[in-house]
Design a protein around this motif. Structure first.
Motif, PDB file in Angstrom:
ATOM      1  N   SER A 151       0.830  -1.211   0.000  1.00  0.00           N
ATOM      2  CA  SER A 151       0.000   0.000   0.000  1.00  0.00           C
ATOM      3  C   SER A 151       0.859   1.254   0.000  1.00  0.00           C
ATOM      4  O   SER A 151       0.603   2.204  -0.754  1.00  0.00           O
ATOM      5  CB  SER A 151      -0.926  -0.008   1.219  1.00  0.00           C
ATOM      6  N   LEU A 152       1.890   1.277   0.853  1.00  0.00           N
ATOM      7  CA  LEU A 152       2.801   2.419   0.883  1.00  0.00           C
ATOM      8  C   LEU A 152       3.540   2.566  -0.437  1.00  0.00           C
ATOM      9  O   LEU A 152       3.750   3.681  -0.931  1.00  0.00           O
ATOM     10  CB  LEU A 152       3.802   2.248   2.028  1.00  0.00           C
ATOM     11  N   LEU A 153       3.921   1.447  -1.015  1.00  0.00           N
ATOM     12  CA  LEU A 153       4.622   1.479  -2.301  1.00  0.00           C
ATOM     13  C   LEU A 153       3.745   2.069  -3.393  1.00  0.00           C
ATOM     14  O   LEU A 153       4.204   2.890  -4.202  1.00  0.00           O
ATOM     15  CB  LEU A 153       5.060   0.061  -2.681  1.00  0.00           C
ATOM     16  N   LEU A 154       2.469   1.691  -3.413  1.00  0.00           N
ATOM     17  CA  LEU A 154       1.564   2.164  -4.460  1.00  0.00           C
ATOM     18  C   LEU A 154       1.215   3.643  -4.316  1.00  0.00           C
ATOM     19  O   LEU A 154       1.033   4.350  -5.309  1.00  0.00           O
ATOM     20  CB  LEU A 154       0.269   1.339  -4.447  1.00  0.00           C
ATOM     21  N   VAL A 155       1.133   4.119  -3.078  1.00  0.00           N
ATOM     22  CA  VAL A 155       0.665   5.489  -2.841  1.00  0.00           C
ATOM     23  C   VAL A 155       1.818   6.489  -2.759  1.00  0.00           C
ATOM     24  O   VAL A 155       1.724   7.603  -3.287  1.00  0.00           O
ATOM     25  CB  VAL A 155      -0.183   5.553  -1.553  1.00  0.00           C
ATOM     26  N   ARG A 156       2.909   6.108  -2.141  1.00  0.00           N
ATOM     27  CA  ARG A 156       3.969   7.067  -1.849  1.00  0.00           C
ATOM     28  C   ARG A 156       5.093   7.099  -2.891  1.00  0.00           C
ATOM     29  O   ARG A 156       5.930   8.004  -2.858  1.00  0.00           O
ATOM     30  CB  ARG A 156       4.583   6.759  -0.471  1.00  0.00           C
ATOM     31  N   TYR A 157       5.122   6.147  -3.810  1.00  0.00           N
ATOM     32  CA  TYR A 157       6.237   6.082  -4.753  1.00  0.00           C
ATOM     33  C   TYR A 157       5.733   5.924  -6.181  1.00  0.00           C
ATOM     34  O   TYR A 157       4.665   5.366  -6.425  1.00  0.00           O
ATOM     35  CB  TYR A 157       7.170   4.909  -4.405  1.00  0.00           C
ATOM     36  N   GLU A 158       6.549   6.413  -7.116  1.00  0.00           N
ATOM     37  CA  GLU A 158       6.299   6.233  -8.543  1.00  0.00           C
ATOM     38  C   GLU A 158       7.385   5.325  -9.100  1.00  0.00           C
ATOM     39  O   GLU A 158       8.571   5.518  -8.825  1.00  0.00           O
ATOM     40  CB  GLU A 158       6.313   7.576  -9.268  1.00  0.00           C
ATOM     41  N   PHE A 159       6.981   4.341  -9.881  1.00  0.00           N
ATOM     42  CA  PHE A 159       7.939   3.397 -10.434  1.00  0.00           C
ATOM     43  C   PHE A 159       7.328   2.731 -11.653  1.00  0.00           C
ATOM     44  O   PHE A 159       6.088   2.666 -11.782  1.00  0.00           O
ATOM     45  CB  PHE A 159       8.318   2.337  -9.387  1.00  0.00           C
ATOM     46  N   PRO A 160       8.155   2.238 -12.572  1.00  0.00           N
ATOM     47  CA  PRO A 160       7.630   1.537 -13.749  1.00  0.00           C
ATOM     48  C   PRO A 160       6.864   0.281 -13.342  1.00  0.00           C
ATOM     49  O   PRO A 160       7.308  -0.475 -12.473  1.00  0.00           O
ATOM     50  CB  PRO A 160       8.901   1.175 -14.543  1.00  0.00           C
ATOM     51  N   LYS A 212       3.785   0.322 -12.028  1.00  0.00           N
ATOM     52  CA  LYS A 212       2.916   0.574 -10.874  1.00  0.00           C
ATOM     53  C   LYS A 212       1.478   0.176 -11.172  1.00  0.00           C
ATOM     54  O   LYS A 212       0.811  -0.446 -10.340  1.00  0.00           O
ATOM     55  CB  LYS A 212       2.993   2.054 -10.508  1.00  0.00           C
ATOM     56  N   ARG A 213       0.979   0.513 -12.356  1.00  0.00           N
ATOM     57  CA  ARG A 213      -0.392   0.167 -12.709  1.00  0.00           C
ATOM     58  C   ARG A 213      -0.555  -1.344 -12.860  1.00  0.00           C
ATOM     59  O   ARG A 213      -1.600  -1.897 -12.520  1.00  0.00           O
ATOM     60  CB  ARG A 213      -0.791   0.872 -14.006  1.00  0.00           C
ATOM     61  N   VAL A 214       0.475  -2.001 -13.348  1.00  0.00           N
ATOM     62  CA  VAL A 214       0.411  -3.456 -13.482  1.00  0.00           C
ATOM     63  C   VAL A 214       0.314  -4.103 -12.110  1.00  0.00           C
ATOM     64  O   VAL A 214      -0.484  -5.025 -11.891  1.00  0.00           O
ATOM     65  CB  VAL A 214       1.645  -3.987 -14.238  1.00  0.00           C
ATOM     66  N   LEU A 215       1.119  -3.623 -11.160  1.00  0.00           N
ATOM     67  CA  LEU A 215       1.071  -4.151  -9.797  1.00  0.00           C
ATOM     68  C   LEU A 215      -0.299  -3.920  -9.178  1.00  0.00           C
ATOM     69  O   LEU A 215      -0.860  -4.824  -8.529  1.00  0.00           O
ATOM     70  CB  LEU A 215       2.144  -3.477  -8.940  1.00  0.00           C
ATOM     71  N   SER A 216      -0.861  -2.731  -9.371  1.00  0.00           N
ATOM     72  CA  SER A 216      -2.182  -2.433  -8.827  1.00  0.00           C
ATOM     73  C   SER A 216      -3.241  -3.359  -9.411  1.00  0.00           C
ATOM     74  O   SER A 216      -4.152  -3.804  -8.699  1.00  0.00           O
ATOM     75  CB  SER A 216      -2.540  -0.969  -9.104  1.00  0.00           C
TER      76      SER A 216
END
Length: 269
Positions: free
Chosen positions: A78-87, A89-93
């Motif tokens: 959750s912290l990774l998805l909200v607080r960081y931008e990374f290649p 990200k949408r796939v992980l979500s």
């Protein structure tokens, strides 16, 4: 806001209540009625059955492990998805929602193909070290973790978006390191989302059937969980014990939800 007439409001309320009644309340009430049709006899007989008590203990152990694992990884993701931008990200979500759209039986089969000790990709290598995944508790915990993971994440992510990161940045500017910021700022802000996610994850873990049945082997006294006992008892014409075991699972899940509802502050509901 759309202005709805009073008759329409009542019609919508009756429709919603009727839907919930026939889909949830009535079936659950029938299970409770059958459980206590002979007073406490059915319940006490079930609790004196070693097969039932062993299955309940195993179910609780698997559920606790699954909740703890999902708690750690759920909050981290959750912290990774909200607080960081990374290649990616949408796939992980999108992948996080996969357990909600894929049949648990498919999940169990996939784990079987990967971790089976005879022909799985990693199973033979793991079993050569003395550990067993499939047809043992590790595989059952993995299957339960998979189906329950989204419940914590989808509770925490909206709250993280709502609170923003202003306080976290202020704490870091005053010299707080990452662990201090998390424990003193972030966690208190999301604690009720975490608690509610844990409760939902626990309820989901206690009631898991399809995936666990595939990876457990359904071995009586060893890998048979409470939901598998319900199936076995009902098919063996021991309906009373099946009803009693179902009632216990329902009771624990509803009790957790009620406790959280009473403890949760109204302004954080």
């Amino acid at each position: 806001m759309v202005d709805v007439s009073t008759p329409t409001k009542w019609a919508l309320r009756i429709l919603a209540l009727g839907y919930i009644f026939f889909l949830v309340a009535w079936p659950v009430a029938l299970v409770v009625r059958e459980t206590f049709s002979d007073g406490l006899t059915t319940l006490t007989d079930a609790l004196s059955d070693d097969q039932v008590t062993g299955a309940l203990q195993l179910t609780l152990m698997i559920a606790v492990w699954a909740v703890v694992i999902n708690l750690v990884f759920g909050v981290s993701i959750s912290l990774l998805l909200v607080r960081y931008e990374f290649p990616g990200k949408r796939v992980l979500s999108a992948l996080i929602d996969l357990p909600l759209s894929v049949s648990p039986v498919v999940v169990g089969l996939a784990l079987l193909l990967v971790y089976n000790g005879r022909s799985g990709w990693f199973g033979p290598g793991i079993e050569s070290t003395g550990y067993r995944v499939i047809f043992d508790s590790p595989g059952m915990i993995m299957a339960t973790c998979f189906v329950a993971l989204p419940l914590i994440i989808r509770e925490v992510v909206p709250v993280l978006h709502e609170i923003g990161d202003d306080q976290e940045q202020a704490a870091r500017s005053l010299g707080a390191n990452a662990p201090q910021t998390f424990w003193r700022i972030t966690l208190p802000s999301i604690k009720w989302a975490v608690v509610y996610g844990v409760v939902l994850s626990l309820a989901r873990s206690l009631g898991e059937f399809g995936a666990v049945k595939i990876v457990s082997g359904n071995i009586t006294g060893r890998t048979q969980t409470a939901t598998l006992v319900v199936e076995a008892k009902y098919q063996n014409f021991q309906q009373s014990e099946a009803y009693a075991t179902s009632f216990l699972l329902i009771f624990v899940s509803i009790a957790c939800l009620i406790v959280v509802a009473f403890l949760r502050p109204k302004n954080e509901a």
